[in-house]
Design an enzyme around this catalytic site. Structure first.
Site, PDB file in Angstrom:
ATOM      1  N   ASP A 188       0.868  -1.179   0.000  1.00 55.65           N
ATOM      2  CA  ASP A 188       0.000   0.000   0.000  1.00 55.65           C
ATOM      3  C   ASP A 188       0.904   1.228   0.000  1.00 55.65           C
ATOM      4  O   ASP A 188       1.629   1.486   0.966  1.00 55.65           O
ATOM      5  CB  ASP A 188      -0.905  -0.010   1.235  1.00 55.65           C
ATOM      6  CG  ASP A 188      -1.885   1.155   1.249  1.00 55.65           C
ATOM      7  OD1 ASP A 188      -1.683   2.134   0.500  1.00 55.65           O
ATOM      8  OD2 ASP A 188      -2.859   1.101   2.025  1.00 55.65           O
ATOM      9  N   TYR A 240      -5.419  11.235  -3.655  1.00 59.40           N
ATOM     10  CA  TYR A 240      -5.944  12.482  -3.099  1.00 59.40           C
ATOM     11  C   TYR A 240      -5.036  13.072  -2.026  1.00 59.40           C
ATOM     12  O   TYR A 240      -5.326  14.129  -1.484  1.00 59.40           O
ATOM     13  CB  TYR A 240      -7.354  12.295  -2.537  1.00 59.40           C
ATOM     14  CG  TYR A 240      -7.546  11.076  -1.675  1.00 59.40           C
ATOM     15  CD1 TYR A 240      -7.130  11.064  -0.356  1.00 59.40           C
ATOM     16  CD2 TYR A 240      -8.149   9.936  -2.195  1.00 59.40           C
ATOM     17  CE1 TYR A 240      -7.301   9.941   0.435  1.00 59.40           C
ATOM     18  CE2 TYR A 240      -8.325   8.803  -1.411  1.00 59.40           C
ATOM     19  CZ  TYR A 240      -7.899   8.808  -0.099  1.00 59.40           C
ATOM     20  OH  TYR A 240      -8.073   7.692   0.685  1.00 59.40           O
ATOM     21  N   LYS A 241      -3.936  12.396  -1.713  1.00 55.67           N
ATOM     22  CA  LYS A 241      -2.995  12.925  -0.736  1.00 55.67           C
ATOM     23  C   LYS A 241      -1.956  13.780  -1.462  1.00 55.67           C
ATOM     24  O   LYS A 241      -2.212  14.923  -1.832  1.00 55.67           O
ATOM     25  CB  LYS A 241      -2.353  11.784   0.040  1.00 55.67           C
ATOM     26  CG  LYS A 241      -3.329  10.904   0.821  1.00 55.67           C
ATOM     27  CD  LYS A 241      -2.629   9.805   1.569  1.00 55.67           C
ATOM     28  CE  LYS A 241      -3.584   8.812   2.187  1.00 55.67           C
ATOM     29  NZ  LYS A 241      -4.429   9.388   3.238  1.00 55.67           N
ATOM     30  N   ARG A 263      -0.903  14.427  13.940  1.00 49.34           N
ATOM     31  CA  ARG A 263      -0.152  14.096  12.733  1.00 49.34           C
ATOM     32  C   ARG A 263       0.086  15.359  11.914  1.00 49.34           C
ATOM     33  O   ARG A 263      -0.857  16.033  11.498  1.00 49.34           O
ATOM     34  CB  ARG A 263      -0.883  13.052  11.897  1.00 49.34           C
ATOM     35  CG  ARG A 263      -0.027  12.500  10.766  1.00 49.34           C
ATOM     36  CD  ARG A 263      -0.662  11.292  10.114  1.00 49.34           C
ATOM     37  NE  ARG A 263      -1.857  11.644   9.343  1.00 49.34           N
ATOM     38  CZ  ARG A 263      -2.553  10.774   8.624  1.00 49.34           C
ATOM     39  NH1 ARG A 263      -2.194   9.502   8.612  1.00 49.34           N
ATOM     40  NH2 ARG A 263      -3.615  11.160   7.948  1.00 49.34           N
TER      41      ARG A 263
END
Length: 410
Positions: A205, A230-231, A379
């Site tokens: 992944d 989308y990151k 994060r």
């Protein structure tokens, strides 16, 4: 101390060869520090025009003719570009389509079906829920056993752990290349080699890797990989994922979700499914053409910058975040939960403090947008082309300010 950090941020921004790329992104006046670019990337300004042009042109003007003219080849054409620019993958091995969850299921299911006589899956108990849930579902569906790897949430999966779990019954190893909690980078070449020695296939992944790290799938002899867009690829909410299947495996693996677009001749409307040759057989339904438009814009930017330079900026940004932690946040009891070694660290940094759930909510009110990950991790996700060093300092200074008001934060 904060004055020294301000000077340091200004110097780093002045020396940053990629600083000018930040102007390409849409900015919100209400957001003073966006520290969640590894969860949802900012949109590009040019995408406004690109989407309008798509509506007026390919869709509005060409209508159904656009399928023959350009759309049928879009999943593999864009896949090849992702492979060339970001994955270190030769053409014909990457395809765009479906969500990350669906693509994970398809490739994992195909891998398991291609491993008769083997009934174990190796996976990480601390990986992102989608990965774990897909593994759970497939194991229940096939009567397989999952050998869960327990890891320290502040590190990630190590080669020795994987090797100890491998055996003659191992069919598939499914792992995140970068741990979503800690940003720990797994040793892809070594783990892949160990799995191959045991006769297993590996599915990686890459959702937290692609667009932030310089990947080399072919050189690592990777089998399978999936990643979202989308990151760091800034494709927008719900943008389609991509799947990589090494050329040597494509004829061996059978598509588990047989749809008309993965057939050898979709418009023959045949009585029986005959798979297309090559990577195209891993397409199922109608490709999400509209969702590919923003992704193309970001690929232009990434190709212009060069992934090696992007990775260098990512290392510098996360390194600066750690520097700010050491000088500004550690005094409030904040603990670093990501590797200090840049070679073992992806594009984000995890900071731990028992008050971070409440602090994160108050940060959002102040226009500082990090991410919270239970049980108490903040994060800091740093998208290299859209994030400045000053923006990092602004956000982390706001964290320090709120921790100085801990009773109010609670």
């Amino acid at each position: 101390m904060t004055e020294r950090l301000s000077t340091r941020a200004a110097e780093l921004d002045a020396a940053d060869p990629l600083a000018h790329f930040a102007d390409a992104f849409v900015r919100s006046e209400g957001v003073v520090s966006y520290l969640d670019g590894n969860s949802l990337g900012r949109p590009l300004r040019v995408t406004r025009t690109g989407l309008a042009d798509f509506v007026d042109g390919a869709w509005g003007e060409r209508l159904i003719r656009a399928w023959d003219e350009q759309w049928m080849e879009a999943p593999t054409e864009l896949g090849d570009r992702i492979g060339r620019v970001l994955l270190g993958a030769a053409a014909g091995q990457t395809v765009v389509g479906d969500s990350t969850s669906v693509m994970l299921y398809k490739l994992a299911s195909a891998a398991l079906a291609a491993q008769p006589g083997r009934d174990e899956i190796v996976a990480c108990a601390d990986d992102f829920p989608t990965d774990r849930f897909v593994v759970e579902g497939l194991a229940a569906e096939r009567g397989h056993t999952v050998r869960w790897l327990s890891v320290d949430p502040r590190t990630g999966v190590r080669l020795e752990q994987v090797r100890a779990a491998l055996g003659e019954r191992t069919a598939l190893v499914l792992l995140s290349h970068i741990a979503y909690r800690s940003a720990w980078v797994a040793d892809m070449p070594a783990i892949t080699a160990a799995a191959h020695e045991a006769g297993a296939l590996v599915l990686w992944d890459l959702s937290h890797s692609v667009g932030a790290l310089d990947l080399a799938l072919d050189a690592a002899e990777a089998d399978l990989a999936v990643g979202c867009t989308y990151k760091y690829l800034n494709g927008g909410p719900g943008a389609p994922a991509f799947g990589y299947v090494a050329a040597r495996l494509q004829e061996r693996l059978r598509q588990p979700i047989q749809g008309w677009m993965g057939a050898a001749d979709p418009f023959a409307m045949g009585e029986r499914y005959e798979p297309a040759t090559g990577i195209r057989r891993f397409i199922s339904g109608t490709p999400p053409i509209l969702g590919m438009v923003p992704m193309r814009d970001m690929l232009d930017l990434l190709e212009s910058a060069g992934i090696a330079a992007v990775r260098a900026k990512s290392v510098a940004l996360t390194g600066f975040a750690i520097e700010v932690h050491d000088e500004l946040l550690a005094a409030y009891g904040v603990e670093l939960a990501s590797p200090r070694d840049a070679a073992l660290r992806g594009g984000h940094v995890i900071l731990d403090h028992p008050d971070f759930r409440a602090v994160t909510a108050r940060l959002w009110e102040r226009g500082v947008i990090p991410d919270f990950r239970p049980p108490h991790g903040l994060r800091v996700g740093l998208s290299p082309l859209s994030t400045s060093f000053a923006e990092v300092l602004t956000g982390l200074r706001a964290v320090a300010d709120l921790l100085g008001e801990v009773p109010a934060a609670r």
